[in-house]
Design a protein around this motif. Structure first.
Motif, mmCIF file in Angstrom:
data_model
loop_
_atom_site.group_PDB
_atom_site.id
_atom_site.type_symbol
_atom_site.label_atom_id
_atom_site.label_comp_id
_atom_site.label_asym_id
_atom_site.label_seq_id
_atom_site.Cartn_x
_atom_site.Cartn_y
_atom_site.Cartn_z
ATOM 1 N N GLY A 102 2.393 -2.948 7.282
ATOM 2 C CA GLY A 102 3.441 -1.961 7.028
ATOM 3 C C GLY A 102 4.793 -2.611 6.831
ATOM 4 O O GLY A 102 5.548 -2.257 5.919
ATOM 5 N N SER A 103 5.118 -3.583 7.685
ATOM 6 C CA SER A 103 6.404 -4.274 7.575
ATOM 7 C C SER A 103 6.473 -5.123 6.320
ATOM 8 O O SER A 103 7.537 -5.261 5.708
ATOM 9 N N ILE A 104 5.335 -5.702 5.939
ATOM 10 C CA ILE A 104 5.310 -6.491 4.697
ATOM 11 C C ILE A 104 5.642 -5.599 3.510
ATOM 12 O O ILE A 104 6.464 -5.946 2.655
ATOM 13 N N GLU A 105 5.015 -4.419 3.464
ATOM 14 C CA GLU A 105 5.236 -3.500 2.342
ATOM 15 C C GLU A 105 6.669 -2.986 2.297
ATOM 16 O O GLU A 105 7.218 -2.756 1.209
ATOM 17 N N GLU A 106 7.284 -2.799 3.452
ATOM 18 C CA GLU A 106 8.655 -2.289 3.498
ATOM 19 C C GLU A 106 9.643 -3.205 2.799
ATOM 20 O O GLU A 106 10.702 -2.769 2.347
ATOM 21 N N LEU A 107 9.316 -4.479 2.701
ATOM 22 C CA LEU A 107 10.222 -5.456 2.094
ATOM 23 C C LEU A 107 10.046 -5.553 0.584
ATOM 24 O O LEU A 107 10.796 -6.269 -0.078
ATOM 25 N N MET A 108 9.061 -4.838 0.038
ATOM 26 C CA MET A 108 8.709 -5.007 -1.371
ATOM 27 C C MET A 108 9.038 -3.780 -2.204
ATOM 28 O O MET A 108 8.949 -2.651 -1.735
#
Length: 204
Positions: A102-108
């Motif tokens: 989830g945190s990875i996707e938030e940065l993209m």
């Protein structure tokens, strides 16, 4: 010479086709990033439809001036954005380490693209991956499978923020990141695992 185009959408298309290549070349030389140059030129063109009624030479000069001014404003904001990007890179490293998808996707960005280069010597994805859900899964898979027992740290890669992956002190891969300067989200990820290219990458 002037242009006589009645439909607003046709006006913008005409403006783009004629002037975009010239303005892109200026913006790219000043900003050093294709993504930043594209956004700058899009902003300039969308903001100045009224110039379609001007003489072509006057229009070229005016759009060129506005593009240069916009680039200068972007360059003045680089130190502030650079600090933000460093924070974002460190957040990405933490998210990857914790498998926090989830945190990875938030940065993209939604339309983020991942490209990997193993040079035929390291097994990575052969085709570009698009979309933040797909990219986050593939990115996590690559870093887990290809770089086990490795360490990651934030570095500047050829003048851009990125991640250096090492194992027992030896560089195993570099993750280069390109950002959307307006949303400050990751627009493109380029993973270099090709040993031949790793030798030539400039890190600071």
């Amino acid at each position: 010479m002037s242009m006589n185009v009645s439909d607003p959408s046709d006006k913008f298309n005409a403006l783009t086709q004629i002037y975009k290549p010239h303005l892109l070349s200026i913006a790219h030389r000043m900003l050093g990033s294709s993504a930043d140059a594209e956004l700058t030129v899009r902003h300039v063109l969308q903001s100045h439809h009224e110039l379609l009624h001007a003489h072509i030479h006057a229009m070229t000069a005016e759009l060129t001036k506005k593009t240069i001014n916009h680039c200068l404003n972007e360059l003045r904001s680089v130190p502030k954005k650079g600090f933000i990007f460093v924070e974002a890179v460190n957040r990405l490293i933490t998210a990857l380490s914790n498998a926090d998808m989830g945190s990875i996707e938030e940065l993209m960005a939604d339309d983020v693209v991942l490209i990997a280069d193993g040079g035929g010597k390291v097994s990575v994805v052969a085709q570009p991956i698009t979309g933040k859900t797909n990219v986050s899964c593939v990115l996590h898979g690559i870093t887990t499978a290809q770089f086990p027992a490795s360490r990651a740290k934030q570095v500047t890669v050829n003048g851009r923020q990125g991640i250096l992956i090492t194992q027992e002190g030896a560089p195993m891969g570099v993750v280069c990141l390109e950002w959307d300067p307006l949303t400050l989200l990751i627009q493109q990820i380029y993973i270099v695992a090709n040993p031949d290219k790793l030798r030539h990458i400039r890190l600071t």
